[in-house]
Design an enzyme around this catalytic site. Structure first.
Site, PDB file in Angstrom:
ATOM      1  N   ARG A   1       0.817  -1.236   0.000  1.00 10.52           N
ATOM      2  CA  ARG A   1       0.000   0.000   0.000  1.00 10.52           C
ATOM      3  C   ARG A   1       0.840   1.270   0.000  1.00 10.52           C
ATOM      4  NH1 ARG A   1      -2.870  -3.286   3.329  1.00 10.52           N
ATOM      5  NH2 ARG A   1      -4.632  -4.227   2.250  1.00 10.52           N
TER       6      ARG A   1
ATOM      7  N   LYS B   1       3.673  11.807 -10.875  1.00 14.10           N
ATOM      8  CA  LYS B   1       2.793  10.991 -11.729  1.00 14.10           C
ATOM      9  C   LYS B   1       3.486   9.680 -12.046  1.00 14.10           C
ATOM     10  CE  LYS B   1       0.037  14.516 -14.078  1.00 14.10           C
ATOM     11  NZ  LYS B   1      -0.299  15.122 -15.388  1.00 14.10           N
TER      12      LYS B   1
ATOM     13  N   GLU C   1      11.140  19.950 -23.813  1.00 11.96           N
ATOM     14  CA  GLU C   1      10.442  20.230 -22.550  1.00 11.96           C
ATOM     15  C   GLU C   1      11.099  21.408 -21.824  1.00 11.96           C
ATOM     16  OE1 GLU C   1       7.652  18.742 -21.829  1.00 11.96           O
ATOM     17  OE2 GLU C   1       7.703  16.726 -22.697  1.00 11.96           O
TER      18      GLU C   1
ATOM     19  N   LYS D   1       8.774  23.147 -12.458  1.00 15.40           N
ATOM     20  CA  LYS D   1       7.802  22.061 -12.305  1.00 15.40           C
ATOM     21  C   LYS D   1       7.496  21.821 -10.837  1.00 15.40           C
ATOM     22  CE  LYS D   1       6.184  17.635 -13.821  1.00 15.40           C
ATOM     23  NZ  LYS D   1       6.357  16.420 -14.587  1.00 15.40           N
TER      24      LYS D   1
ATOM     25  N   GLU E   1      -3.579  18.598 -10.785  1.00 10.79           N
ATOM     26  CA  GLU E   1      -3.920  19.214 -12.064  1.00 10.79           C
ATOM     27  C   GLU E   1      -5.346  19.752 -12.105  1.00 10.79           C
ATOM     28  OE1 GLU E   1      -1.882  17.301 -15.333  1.00 10.79           O
ATOM     29  OE2 GLU E   1      -3.321  18.120 -16.753  1.00 10.79           O
TER      30      GLU E   1
ATOM     31  N   ARG F   1      -1.258  23.286 -12.965  1.00  8.97           N
ATOM     32  CA  ARG F   1      -0.440  22.194 -13.495  1.00  8.97           C
ATOM     33  C   ARG F   1      -0.736  21.959 -14.972  1.00  8.97           C
ATOM     34  NH1 ARG F   1       1.578  16.528 -10.629  1.00  8.97           N
ATOM     35  NH2 ARG F   1       2.888  15.919 -12.383  1.00  8.97           N
TER      36      ARG F   1
ATOM     37  N   ASN G   1       1.101  21.502 -19.978  1.00  4.91           N
ATOM     38  CA  ASN G   1       0.709  20.818 -21.215  1.00  4.91           C
ATOM     39  C   ASN G   1       0.917  21.685 -22.451  1.00  4.91           C
ATOM     40  OD1 ASN G   1      -0.129  18.424 -19.960  1.00  4.91           O
ATOM     41  ND2 ASN G   1      -2.063  19.386 -19.376  1.00  4.91           N
TER      42      ASN G   1
ATOM     43  N   HIS H   1       1.342  20.152 -25.830  1.00  5.67           N
ATOM     44  CA  HIS H   1       1.069  18.720 -25.707  1.00  5.67           C
ATOM     45  C   HIS H   1      -0.243  18.282 -26.351  1.00  5.67           C
ATOM     46  CE1 HIS H   1       4.560  18.679 -23.186  1.00  5.67           C
ATOM     47  NE2 HIS H   1       4.426  17.395 -22.917  1.00  5.67           N
TER      48      HIS H   1
ATOM     49  N   HIS I   1       0.525  15.319 -28.578  1.00  3.17           N
ATOM     50  CA  HIS I   1      -0.027  13.986 -28.307  1.00  3.17           C
ATOM     51  C   HIS I   1      -0.817  13.464 -29.502  1.00  3.17           C
ATOM     52  CE1 HIS I   1       0.135  14.427 -23.639  1.00  3.17           C
ATOM     53  NE2 HIS I   1       1.186  13.766 -24.103  1.00  3.17           N
TER      54      HIS I   1
ATOM     55  N   HIS J   1       8.694  11.699 -28.056  1.00  5.33           N
ATOM     56  CA  HIS J   1       7.726  12.591 -27.419  1.00  5.33           C
ATOM     57  C   HIS J   1       8.186  14.052 -27.517  1.00  5.33           C
ATOM     58  CE1 HIS J   1       4.905  14.189 -24.531  1.00  5.33           C
ATOM     59  NE2 HIS J   1       5.907  14.625 -23.791  1.00  5.33           N
TER      60      HIS J   1
HETATM   61  N1  NAD Z   1       5.542  11.013 -14.910  1.00  5.14           N
HETATM   62  C1  NAD Z   1       5.557  12.091 -15.638  1.00  5.14           C
HETATM   63  O1  NAD Z   1       5.184  13.191 -15.194  1.00  5.14           O
HETATM   64  C2  NAD Z   1       6.047  12.011 -17.050  1.00  5.14           C
HETATM   65  C3  NAD Z   1       6.323  13.189 -17.763  1.00  5.14           C
HETATM   66  C4  NAD Z   1       6.847  13.076 -19.051  1.00  5.14           C
HETATM   67  C5  NAD Z   1       7.065  11.814 -19.591  1.00  5.14           C
HETATM   68  N2  NAD Z   1       6.776  10.694 -18.871  1.00  5.14           N
HETATM   69  C6  NAD Z   1       7.040   9.359 -19.426  1.00  5.14           C
HETATM   70  O2  NAD Z   1       8.434   9.221 -19.622  1.00  5.14           O
HETATM   71  C7  NAD Z   1       8.667   8.275 -20.659  1.00  5.14           C
HETATM   72  C8  NAD Z   1       9.739   8.823 -21.571  1.00  5.14           C
HETATM   73  O3  NAD Z   1      10.931   9.007 -20.832  1.00  5.14           O
HETATM   74  P1  NAD Z   1      12.371   8.994 -21.544  1.00  5.14           P
HETATM   75  O4  NAD Z   1      12.363   9.909 -22.690  1.00  5.14           O
HETATM   76  O5  NAD Z   1      13.367   9.191 -20.471  1.00  5.14           O
HETATM   77  O6  NAD Z   1      12.416   7.536 -22.191  1.00  5.14           O
HETATM   78  P2  NAD Z   1      13.078   6.132 -21.748  1.00  5.14           P
HETATM   79  O7  NAD Z   1      12.967   5.893 -20.303  1.00  5.14           O
HETATM   80  O8  NAD Z   1      12.481   5.130 -22.672  1.00  5.14           O
HETATM   81  O9  NAD Z   1      14.605   6.342 -22.133  1.00  5.14           O
HETATM   82  C9  NAD Z   1      14.980   6.495 -23.493  1.00  5.14           C
HETATM   83  C10 NAD Z   1      16.092   5.525 -23.864  1.00  5.14           C
HETATM   84  O10 NAD Z   1      17.334   5.999 -23.328  1.00  5.14           O
HETATM   85  C11 NAD Z   1      17.985   4.976 -22.603  1.00  5.14           C
HETATM   86  N3  NAD Z   1      18.772   5.653 -21.567  1.00  5.14           N
HETATM   87  C12 NAD Z   1      18.316   6.226 -20.426  1.00  5.14           C
HETATM   88  N4  NAD Z   1      19.312   6.843 -19.786  1.00  5.14           N
HETATM   89  C13 NAD Z   1      20.423   6.660 -20.528  1.00  5.14           C
HETATM   90  C14 NAD Z   1      21.780   7.093 -20.392  1.00  5.14           C
HETATM   91  N5  NAD Z   1      22.177   7.874 -19.388  1.00  5.14           N
HETATM   92  N6  NAD Z   1      22.670   6.698 -21.342  1.00  5.14           N
HETATM   93  C15 NAD Z   1      22.253   5.942 -22.396  1.00  5.14           C
HETATM   94  N7  NAD Z   1      21.004   5.537 -22.592  1.00  5.14           N
HETATM   95  C16 NAD Z   1      20.101   5.898 -21.657  1.00  5.14           C
HETATM   96  C17 NAD Z   1      16.870   4.097 -22.093  1.00  5.14           C
HETATM   97  O11 NAD Z   1      17.335   2.794 -21.824  1.00  5.14           O
HETATM   98  C18 NAD Z   1      15.910   4.125 -23.283  1.00  5.14           C
HETATM   99  O12 NAD Z   1      16.317   3.185 -24.240  1.00  5.14           O
HETATM  100  C19 NAD Z   1       7.325   8.049 -21.327  1.00  5.14           C
HETATM  101  O13 NAD Z   1       6.837   6.789 -20.964  1.00  5.14           O
HETATM  102  C20 NAD Z   1       6.437   9.138 -20.769  1.00  5.14           C
HETATM  103  O14 NAD Z   1       5.072   8.745 -20.664  1.00  5.14           O
HETATM  104  C21 NAD Z   1       6.280  10.779 -17.627  1.00  5.14           C
HETATM  105 ZN    ZN Z   2       5.927  16.051 -22.217  1.00  5.70          ZN
END
Ligand code: NAD
Ligand code: ZN
Length: 333
Positions: A97, A119, A161, A203, A213, A217, A221, A224, A228, A241
């Site tokens: 939990r 999130k 971003e 942020k 949100e 918040r 977006n 976005h 999206h 993205h």
């Molecule tokens: N929670 C939130 O508020 C929020 C906000 C924006 C995005 N997201 C989510 O985040 C995700 C995207 O995140 P991302 O862009 O970091 O993608 P990701 O986690 O898929 O990383 C991108 C690639 O880079 C590699 N990688 C990571 N760090 C590395 C490093 N230091 N050196 C070499 N390779 C490395 C990873 O293995 C992966 O293959 C999406 O799923 C999205 O929905 C969440």
């Molecule tokens: Zn984003």
């Protein structure tokens, strides 16, 4: 990392979650460090990539934590990009939990955006991030040295971003990015740290005021809604993205110009900044009628209107209701 982990209320066992790219590069030395100060830190490595952001992977993390004997005093630490962060955060939110989560983001996107704000969640065949919860991290530790191995295209995607954050923050932040453009492209440490600090602070400030949100918040977006829609229309393949957000910001600024909310000069300024950072701006190529149908399905839809985040000026970004029926002529015309 051991010092940061020791600073939390959790004194029990730690499970480090990373993916198979980040694990060998960065998580393994961190685990060794934790073991030397905290005893037995366990670890689990998941397959890298958005396609593995599923409930099945969450189950693997739950299993690894329970196998390692984590109890309520335990903690999860996610070392990786946004995928590792969202999954490990959700696993921590639901284990027993709720146990603490610490984030060590290793992509620029995760440092400036996804590791902050609480999130968490995973994807299902119905769509991205539809199942999840809010679970604030006990700490977020950004070590910009880890960006040394991040592919350039991933770094650029994160910069989209950063541009978004700067426009929400204000003139000073936008000006700073304009001055830092070359340094940011080259991965120069001072410029990178400045950009991360600005985005993370913005942020954190917004989320502190509006965690769920219901108000400001939503300003995060910016870019976005169309971003999206473009990602969805491409089946979430072939575009990062951050690249979609870059195009989405251009679309939002254009819409703002047409609605006489955004000065035309700001659209030109945005395009110059994004192009300078190596991000795409040619949104016309993507704004086909089919893309608009994905906008209608957006979470921000309010009956016949859609709430768009539009900029009056840097630092003056607000929500404007736009009638869905007028979108085709406003965006495609
Ligand atoms: N929670 C939130 O508020 C929020 C906000 C924006 C995005 N997201 C989510 O985040 C995700 C995207 O995140 P991302 O862009 O970091 O993608 P990701 O986690 O898929 O990383 C991108 C690639 O880079 C590699 N990688 C990571 N760090 C590395 C490093 N230091 N050196 C070499 N390779 C490395 C990873 O293995 C992966 O293959 C999406 O799923 C999205 O929905 C969440
Ligand atoms: Zn984003």
């Amino acid at each position: 990392l051991p010092a940061r982990a020791a600073d939390t209320s959790s004194k029990g066992r730690v499970l480090v979650v990373s993916d198979d790219v980040v694990g060998p590069l960065w998580a393994e030395p961190m685990i060794a460090g934790l073991r030397s100060t905290r005893g037995d830190a366990a670890s689990v490595t998941i397959a890298a990539g958005e396609e593995h952001k599923t409930l099945r992977t969450v189950e693997r993390i739950w299993g690894a934590a329970l196998d390692a004997g984590l109890d309520r005093g335990g903690m999860l630490i996610g070392v990786g990009g946004g995928v590792v962060g969202d999954l490990s955060g959700f696993a921590a939110a639901t284990l027993l939990r709720g146990i603490p989560i610490g984030h060590v983001p290793t992509t620029l996107l995760a440092m400036v955006d996804s590791a902050i704000g609480g999130k968490t969640g995973f994807d299902t065949p119905h769509g991205k991030n539809l199942i999840g919860s809010f679970h604030q991290p006990s700490f977020v530790l950004c070590d910009t040295d880890t960006l040394a191995t991040l592919p350039q295209a991933e770094r650029r995607a994160g910069l989209a971003e950063v541009v978004k954050s700067a426009w929400i923050e204000g003139e000073h932040a936008v000006r700073r990015l304009e001055l830092d453009t070359a340094g940011l492209c080259a991965g120069e440490p001072e410029a990178t740290v400045r950009a991360i600090r600005m985005s993370a602070a913005l942020k954190a400030k917004i989320v502190t005021e509006d965690e769920r949100e219901s108000g400001n918040r939503a300003l995060l977006n910016l870019g976005h809604t169309v971003g999206h829609a473009i990602e969805a229309s491409l089946g979430y393949r072939g575009m990062r993205h951050g690249e979609a957000v870059s195009l989405g910001m251009v679309a939002a600024f254009r819409l703002g110009v047409r609605l006489q909310v955004t000065p035309r000069a700001d659209l030109a300024r945005l395009e110059a900044l994004l192009s300078g950072l190596g991000l795409p701006v040619d949104v016309s190529t993507y704004l086909q009628p089919g893309v608009l149908s994905f906008i209608g399905a957006d979470k921000k839809r309010r009956s016949a209107n859609i709430a768009f985040v539009l900029p009056r000026a840097p630092g003056q970004v607000g929500l404007e209701l736009v009638p869905l029926a007028e979108l085709p002529s406003l965006l495609l015309g």
